[in-house]
Design a protein around this motif. Structure first.
Motif, PDB file in Angstrom:
ATOM      1  N   SER A 113       0.836  -1.203   0.000  1.00 38.61           N
ATOM      2  CA  SER A 113       0.000   0.000   0.000  1.00 38.61           C
ATOM      3  C   SER A 113       0.870   1.252   0.000  1.00 38.61           C
ATOM      4  CB  SER A 113      -0.925   0.007   1.221  1.00 38.61           C
ATOM      5  OG  SER A 113      -1.825  -1.087   1.180  1.00 38.61           O
ATOM      6  N   VAL A 114       1.969   1.211   0.755  1.00 39.72           N
ATOM      7  CA  VAL A 114       2.912   2.339   0.763  1.00 39.72           C
ATOM      8  C   VAL A 114       3.531   2.512  -0.624  1.00 39.72           C
ATOM      9  CG1 VAL A 114       5.064   3.221   1.755  1.00 39.72           C
ATOM     10  CG2 VAL A 114       3.409   2.047   3.213  1.00 39.72           C
ATOM     11  N   PHE A 165       0.987   3.914  -3.175  1.00 42.96           N
ATOM     12  CA  PHE A 165       0.717   5.338  -3.003  1.00 42.96           C
ATOM     13  C   PHE A 165       1.846   6.178  -3.603  1.00 42.96           C
ATOM     14  CE2 PHE A 165       0.890   9.352  -0.725  1.00 42.96           C
ATOM     15  CZ  PHE A 165      -0.426   9.780  -0.803  1.00 42.96           C
ATOM     16  N   GLY A 168       1.353   8.579  -6.796  1.00 44.28           N
ATOM     17  CA  GLY A 168       1.641   9.995  -6.621  1.00 44.28           C
ATOM     18  C   GLY A 168       2.586  10.518  -7.678  1.00 44.28           C
ATOM     19  N   THR A 197       2.190   0.558 -10.636  1.00 43.92           N
ATOM     20  CA  THR A 197       1.060   0.759  -9.729  1.00 43.92           C
ATOM     21  C   THR A 197       0.010  -0.328  -9.901  1.00 43.92           C
ATOM     22  OG1 THR A 197       1.412   3.157  -9.892  1.00 43.92           O
ATOM     23  CG2 THR A 197      -0.684   2.419  -8.974  1.00 43.92           C
ATOM     24  N   LEU A 229       2.062  16.901  -3.039  1.00 45.75           N
ATOM     25  CA  LEU A 229       2.480  15.516  -2.845  1.00 45.75           C
ATOM     26  C   LEU A 229       3.993  15.347  -2.854  1.00 45.75           C
ATOM     27  CD1 LEU A 229      -0.046  13.431  -4.992  1.00 45.75           C
ATOM     28  CD2 LEU A 229       0.379  13.183  -2.550  1.00 45.75           C
ATOM     29  N   LEU A 258       5.940  12.647  -0.776  1.00 43.82           N
ATOM     30  CA  LEU A 258       6.467  11.484  -1.485  1.00 43.82           C
ATOM     31  C   LEU A 258       7.952  11.292  -1.188  1.00 43.82           C
ATOM     32  CD1 LEU A 258       4.671  11.889  -4.930  1.00 43.82           C
ATOM     33  CD2 LEU A 258       4.248  10.115  -3.231  1.00 43.82           C
TER      34      LEU A 258
END
Length: 420
Positions: free
Chosen positions: A96-97, A100, A104, A288, A324, A328
């Protein structure tokens, strides 16, 4: 159990190392690489810039080679290797990290593409709405990614040499217009040393090196995978940065697109912006979609690609990209230790693919957190191990996990010994 396109790579899906190299290079000849090369030119002499690029590239090549061999041997993507190392539920938390971060960056690069493309088209007298060019670019990137590895392979073989050729032509045009660049540094003195520049490069691109299994799992064997990754990061990336640095040093302009427009290369500027952003963001979106497939294995990768692309596009259009970037960068500190754990696990695992996985592997999480802690405290405490915090965190997590795997610690046995 391994899921998705990555698992069970058949012999006829395996490709030659040169084709793998072209795909990796397509993700390295990018707008952010142009920016980094120009930044080096403004802060170091050309000789130091060249040395820093090859120093950072060499460090990345070693990391990428180990990661790519893990992917080629197992046929698993980096995200499936994470599941193997952290467990089914634990791996989903980690992925999940990763998801993201990649999503991003898709939004960030999409916005960079829109700004650069609109500026380049305006210089040629073509007025295109910013929204229109962004949506057209997003649709192109999503459609290419939805096809999968085959599309990445085909377009990389065609467009990567084209992108490199345009970059070389920009260097030649700049030298013709301004002469051969002097090896001296900026008028105000060098702001970066060779070590600092190499560290900046290694730390900024190490995430890409750790994601090479996504592509290198399709290599014919580990040798093809390692060679492709090592040449791509150790030779190709430094040459791209140097090629971006030379025109910047000659013109005093940090924006390669503006440099090309100033040299009268209007159409070339448009083409390199489109090609660089297209393939780079296709690679990001492909990564992704692989992450999302580990989280939602029952949904097809094509639909996950569309979903991820729409979310990334909306984030970019909403202006979230500018907010972001700092976040990020913070999250990126957490990624190198993940690579340290999954690489060691892949090499020490008795079976290349474990079909029955535990829900959690606590040791993997402890090593991940140890690596993150090392990276996080270096700046506040004012110390460095290698000078590259991302590399330090990777090595710390890898070494601790290696020690645990070789000499597993059992709390039950420890308590029994103490009581007996």
């Amino acid at each position: 159990m391994p899921t998705g396109e990555a698992s069970g790579i058949s012999a006829d899906q395996r490709v030659h190392g040169f084709r793998i190299l072209m795909i990796l290079m397509s993700s390295l000849v990018t707008l952010p690489a142009f920016v980094m090369g120009a930044q080096f030119a403004g802060q170091m002499p050309l000789a130091d810039t060249i040395a820093a690029c090859f120093l950072g590239g060499g460090l990345l090549a070693v990391v990428a080679a180990f990661a790519s061999v893990a992917g080629a041997r197992s046929g698993l993507s980096s995200y499936e290797l994470v599941l193997q190392a952290f467990g089914t539920t634990g791996g989903k938390v980690v992925n999940s990290v990763l998801g993201f971060v990649m999503l991003g960056w898709f939004g960030v690069i999409l916005m960079m593409f829109g700004d650069a493309a609109v500026a380049a088209l305006a210089k040629t007298g073509t007025d295109v709405p910013h929204m229109g060019i962004l949506l057209a670019g997003a649709v192109l990137m999503i459609a290419t990614t939805a096809i999968g590895f085959r599309a990445l392979d085909i377009f990389s073989q065609i467009l990567t040499p084209f992108k490199v050729g345009l970059l070389v032509w920009t260097v030649v045009a700049a030298i013709i217009a301004y002469g051969w660049p002097e090896m001296r540094g900026p008028s105000g003195g060098a702001a970066l040393t060779v070590g600092q520049g190499g560290s900046m490069l290694a730390g900024g691109v190490i995430v890409g090196a750790l994601l090479t299994p996504d592509i290198c799992r399709f290599a014919r064997n580990g040798t093809h995978a390692a060679a492709s990754a090592a040449v791509g990061f150790g030779v190709g990336l430094p040459l791209v940065l140097i090629a971006a640095a030379i025109p910047a040093l000659l013109t005093g302009e940090a924006d390669l697109v503006k440099i090309m427009l100033g040299l009268g290369l209007g159409m070339f500027a448009i083409l390199i912006v489109i090609a660089a952003a297209w393939l780079n963001n296709t690679y990001n979106l492909y990564a992704t979609s692989l992450v999302f497939q580990t989280l939602m294995p029952r949904v097809s990768r094509s639909w996950l690609t569309v979903f991820a692309g729409v979310v990334g596009t909306v984030a970019g259009l909403a202006g979230l990209a500018s907010y972001l970037v700092p976040f990020l960068h913070v999250l990126s500190v957490a990624i190198p230790p993940i690579g340290g754990v999954y690489i060691v696990h892949a090499y020490l695992s008795p079976s290349r693919i474990e079909n029955v996985l535990p829900t959690w592997r606590p040791a993997a999480f402890l090593c991940w957190l140890a690596g993150v802690l090392v990276a996080a405290v270096q700046a506040p405490l004012g110390f460095e191990l290698s000078g590259v915090s991302a590399l330090d965190s990777l090595c710390v997590s890898a070494l601790i996990y290696f020690a645990i795997k070789r000499r597993p610690f059992s709390l039950k046995r420890y308590v029994h010994r103490r009581l007996s």
